[in-house]
Structure formats: structure tokens, C-alpha cells
Design a protein around this motif. Structure first.
Motif, PDB file in Angstrom:
ATOM      1  N   VAL A  71     -16.449  -3.845  -8.478  1.00  0.00           N
ATOM      2  CA  VAL A  71     -16.628  -3.132  -9.527  1.00  0.00           C
ATOM      3  C   VAL A  71     -15.677  -1.894  -9.698  1.00  0.00           C
ATOM      4  O   VAL A  71     -15.544  -1.104  -8.907  1.00  0.00           O
ATOM      5  CB  VAL A  71     -18.166  -2.943 -10.261  1.00  0.00           C
ATOM      6  CG1 VAL A  71     -17.977  -1.905 -11.437  1.00  0.00           C
ATOM      7  CG2 VAL A  71     -18.682  -3.971  -9.875  1.00  0.00           C
ATOM      8  N   ASN A  72     -14.635  -1.936 -10.800  1.00  0.00           N
ATOM      9  CA  ASN A  72     -13.801  -0.644 -11.056  1.00  0.00           C
ATOM     10  C   ASN A  72     -12.978  -0.335  -9.820  1.00  0.00           C
ATOM     11  O   ASN A  72     -12.179  -0.948  -9.879  1.00  0.00           O
ATOM     12  CB  ASN A  72     -14.854   0.669 -11.310  1.00  0.00           C
ATOM     13  CG  ASN A  72     -15.540   0.229 -12.778  1.00  0.00           C
ATOM     14  OD1 ASN A  72     -14.938  -0.466 -13.620  1.00  0.00           O
ATOM     15  ND2 ASN A  72     -16.658   0.888 -13.016  1.00  0.00           N
ATOM     16  N   LEU A  85     -24.088  -3.549 -14.787  1.00  0.00           N
ATOM     17  CA  LEU A  85     -22.859  -3.598 -15.129  1.00  0.00           C
ATOM     18  C   LEU A  85     -22.887  -2.712 -16.631  1.00  0.00           C
ATOM     19  O   LEU A  85     -23.833  -2.860 -17.294  1.00  0.00           O
ATOM     20  CB  LEU A  85     -22.151  -4.896 -15.473  1.00  0.00           C
ATOM     21  CG  LEU A  85     -21.901  -5.605 -14.224  1.00  0.00           C
ATOM     22  CD1 LEU A  85     -21.390  -6.882 -14.727  1.00  0.00           C
ATOM     23  CD2 LEU A  85     -20.789  -4.754 -13.285  1.00  0.00           C
ATOM     24  N   LYS A  86     -21.830  -1.850 -16.837  1.00  0.00           N
ATOM     25  CA  LYS A  86     -21.747  -0.676 -17.942  1.00  0.00           C
ATOM     26  C   LYS A  86     -20.841  -1.327 -18.919  1.00  0.00           C
ATOM     27  O   LYS A  86     -19.728  -1.842 -18.550  1.00  0.00           O
ATOM     28  CB  LYS A  86     -21.827   0.468 -17.341  1.00  0.00           C
ATOM     29  CG  LYS A  86     -22.656   1.044 -16.577  1.00  0.00           C
ATOM     30  CD  LYS A  86     -22.381   2.543 -16.424  1.00  0.00           C
ATOM     31  CE  LYS A  86     -21.202   3.001 -15.920  1.00  0.00           C
ATOM     32  NZ  LYS A  86     -20.892   2.326 -14.447  1.00  0.00           N
ATOM     33  N   ASP A  89     -16.547  -1.601 -17.902  1.00  0.00           N
ATOM     34  CA  ASP A  89     -16.593  -1.903 -16.612  1.00  0.00           C
ATOM     35  C   ASP A  89     -15.606  -3.131 -16.361  1.00  0.00           C
ATOM     36  O   ASP A  89     -15.395  -3.851 -17.105  1.00  0.00           O
ATOM     37  CB  ASP A  89     -17.785  -2.220 -15.581  1.00  0.00           C
ATOM     38  CG  ASP A  89     -18.478  -1.157 -15.499  1.00  0.00           C
ATOM     39  OD1 ASP A  89     -18.078   0.183 -15.445  1.00  0.00           O
ATOM     40  OD2 ASP A  89     -19.980  -1.417 -14.826  1.00  0.00           O
ATOM     41  N   LEU A  91     -14.937  -6.008 -13.547  1.00  0.00           N
ATOM     42  CA  LEU A  91     -15.346  -6.726 -12.555  1.00  0.00           C
ATOM     43  C   LEU A  91     -14.520  -7.619 -11.938  1.00  0.00           C
ATOM     44  O   LEU A  91     -14.095  -8.657 -12.856  1.00  0.00           O
ATOM     45  CB  LEU A  91     -16.851  -7.283 -12.897  1.00  0.00           C
ATOM     46  CG  LEU A  91     -17.429  -8.433 -12.137  1.00  0.00           C
ATOM     47  CD1 LEU A  91     -17.963  -7.676 -10.718  1.00  0.00           C
ATOM     48  CD2 LEU A  91     -18.485  -9.015 -12.733  1.00  0.00           C
ATOM     49  N   THR A 119      -7.207  -0.568 -19.174  1.00  0.00           N
ATOM     50  CA  THR A 119      -7.856  -1.581 -18.517  1.00  0.00           C
ATOM     51  C   THR A 119      -7.289  -2.858 -18.851  1.00  0.00           C
ATOM     52  O   THR A 119      -6.901  -3.690 -17.817  1.00  0.00           O
ATOM     53  CB  THR A 119      -9.212  -1.541 -18.697  1.00  0.00           C
ATOM     54  OG1 THR A 119      -9.708  -0.410 -18.075  1.00  0.00           O
ATOM     55  CG2 THR A 119      -9.905  -2.651 -17.581  1.00  0.00           C
TER      56      THR A 119
END
Length: 248
Positions: A71-72, A85-86, A89, A91, A119
Motif C-alpha cells: 500500500v502506497n 484501505l482508504k 490509496d 494498492l 497517482t
């Protein structure tokens, strides 16, 4: 162990790869804020069991899970956990499927909910880097053709390639020769031959390529806390070019 697989062996690996690719498609449908990586891990193990396969990396060198969930800022080998998970994020889910003794390996990066354009751009460049490498995976080329294509695509996009984690041959073991770096000159590495099956799995970061290892001895994360994305396919080298066994 032979570097060269025959047609029947590649077909056996392709059966494992099809299960893996279908599982990734199902994973993608279920990723949302609030889901835990441990829930994803349990889903994968159950899915493989229902399709007559197993998770090869569970128990490998003591690793306790069916998947690596990064993650991240985690580069790779992130352990599944109960933390939800937010929104926003990034993944990456990586796992190896064993079907009747033959293996396939693939990682895929997923955005959780709405993700920022920065991202999305990192993810797109990571995927383009993988595809650029795959195009060079043909008999007569060197592994360096793959490495150089990946590095060039990544750096032209403004990203770093993590050099310490590389691709590899695969068959009835997770890691077989040859090594497949994701950076380096064209003239480096072994000459690719028909029947080789390799993984190509570049990891890109938005900052430095340096990493640090968590106390668990597995989780590798960017030293500067920047995001990381990875895509991986298992690829067979055929006479007429690359065959992506894990294509979704």
C-alpha cells in the motif's frame, strides 16, 4: 531445472496463469475503501482453492500469506493486515499460482476509490514500462533489451525504477534463472531463447529508488515515503515473439 520449456509445459503454466488473471479481475471488482488487505488475501486463497490451485508463496521462506499486498509507499512484499484501505490509496497485489505443479506470477496495482491524477499517472507509466519491456521479449534479443526499454520508459515519464527487485525465470519453482533486471544497457544479460518463461515486473516510484526494510523482514518501502506502483506478467518467449500468459 531447464531454462527451456516445451509446448506442453508452457500450456500447463498457461492454465495456472489463466486462473491467476481471472482472480486479479475479481480482486479489482472488490477493491474499495474499508476493505482490508487481509480480506483480499483470504479471498485469493479461497478463489484459488475453488479452482483447483494453491498460492505458491504461502510458506515460501516462511512467508505466511497467499498474497503480498503493498500500500502506497510499500514497494513490495507488504503483508496483509486488518487496517482498512482508504480513499485514494494505491494498492499492489502480487501472488503466485500453483496449478498441478506449474506456476504463474503476476502483480497488479489498483487505485482505491478516487485517486489523484498524480497517482493515476504513476500507475499508467508503470504499466507502459511493463508493456515496453514485454515487446522486447523475443528470441535473439538480450535481457538487456527488456531492461533498457523499461528504464527508458520510466525515466522519460519522470519516475525512478527500483533496481534491487527484479524479474526471473519461472516454471516449477518461483525463482529460476535467468535474472531479469528492469534497468541497464541493451547489451547486458543472457540472450533470450525460444521456450524461456520469465517474469517482467518493474516497480516505479515517484521519488527516489532507495528503499528500507520493515522489522518484519519482508515489507520494503520507499526511503523517502513516495508512492510506488508495480505491474507484472509471466511471459513465454515463443518463435514469433512474447506470449503474455497472465494477460487479463
Amino acid at each position: 531445472m531447464s531454462l527451456i520449456k516445451n509446448r506442453k509445459q508452457i500450456e500447463a503454466m498457461h492454465r495456472a496463469a489463466k486462473i491467476l488473471a481471472a482472480c486479479h479481475q475479481e480482486i479489482g471488482k472488490g477493491i474499495r475503501p474499508g476493505v482490508t488487505t487481509l480480506e483480499i488475501d483470504r479471498f485469493v486463497e479461497d478463489y484459488l482453492s475453488r479452482h483447483g490451485a494453491t498460492a505458491e508463496q504461502k510458506g515460501y521462506m516462511g512467508y505466511p500469506y497467499a498474497t503480498c499486498t503493498s500500500v502506497n509507499d510499500v514497494i513490495c512484499h507488504g503483508m496483509p493486515g486488518k487496517h482498512p484501505l482508504k480513499e485514494g490509496d494505491l494498492l499492489t497485489v502480487d501472488f503466485v499460482v500453483n496449478k498441478d505443479g506449474w506456476l504463474a506470477d503476476s502483480a497488479w496495482s489498483y487505485g482505491v476509490g478516487r485517486i489523484p491524477p498524480s497517482t493515476r499517472r504513476l500507475m499508467r507509466t508503470a504499466l507502459l514500462s511493463l508493456l515496453a519491456g514485454i515487446r522486447q521479449a523475443k528470441p535473439g534479443n538480450r535481457i538487456g533489451h527488456i531492461s533498457h526499454a523499461i528504464q527508458t520508459t520510466a525515466e522519460n515519464g519522470g519516475y525512478s525504477v527500483v533496481r534491487q527487485f527484479i524479474g526471473h525465470g519461472i516454471g516449477q519453482r518461483i525463482h529460476e534463472p535467468p535474472s531479469v533486471p528492469h534497468s541497464g544497457p541493451v547489451e547486458s544479460g543472457k540472450i533470450l531463447r525460444e521456450g524461456m518463461v520469465i517474469t517482467i515486473e518493474p516497480i516505479l516510484t515517484a521519488g527516489s529508488s532507495e528503499f528500507k526494510l520493515d522489522r518484519d523482514g519482508w515489507t520494503a518501502r520507499t526511503a523517502d515515503g513516495c508512492l510506488s506502483a508495480q505491474y507484472e506478467h509471466t511471459v513465454a518467449i515463443l518463435r514469433n515473439g512474447p506470449l503474455v500468459l497472465t494477460k487479463q
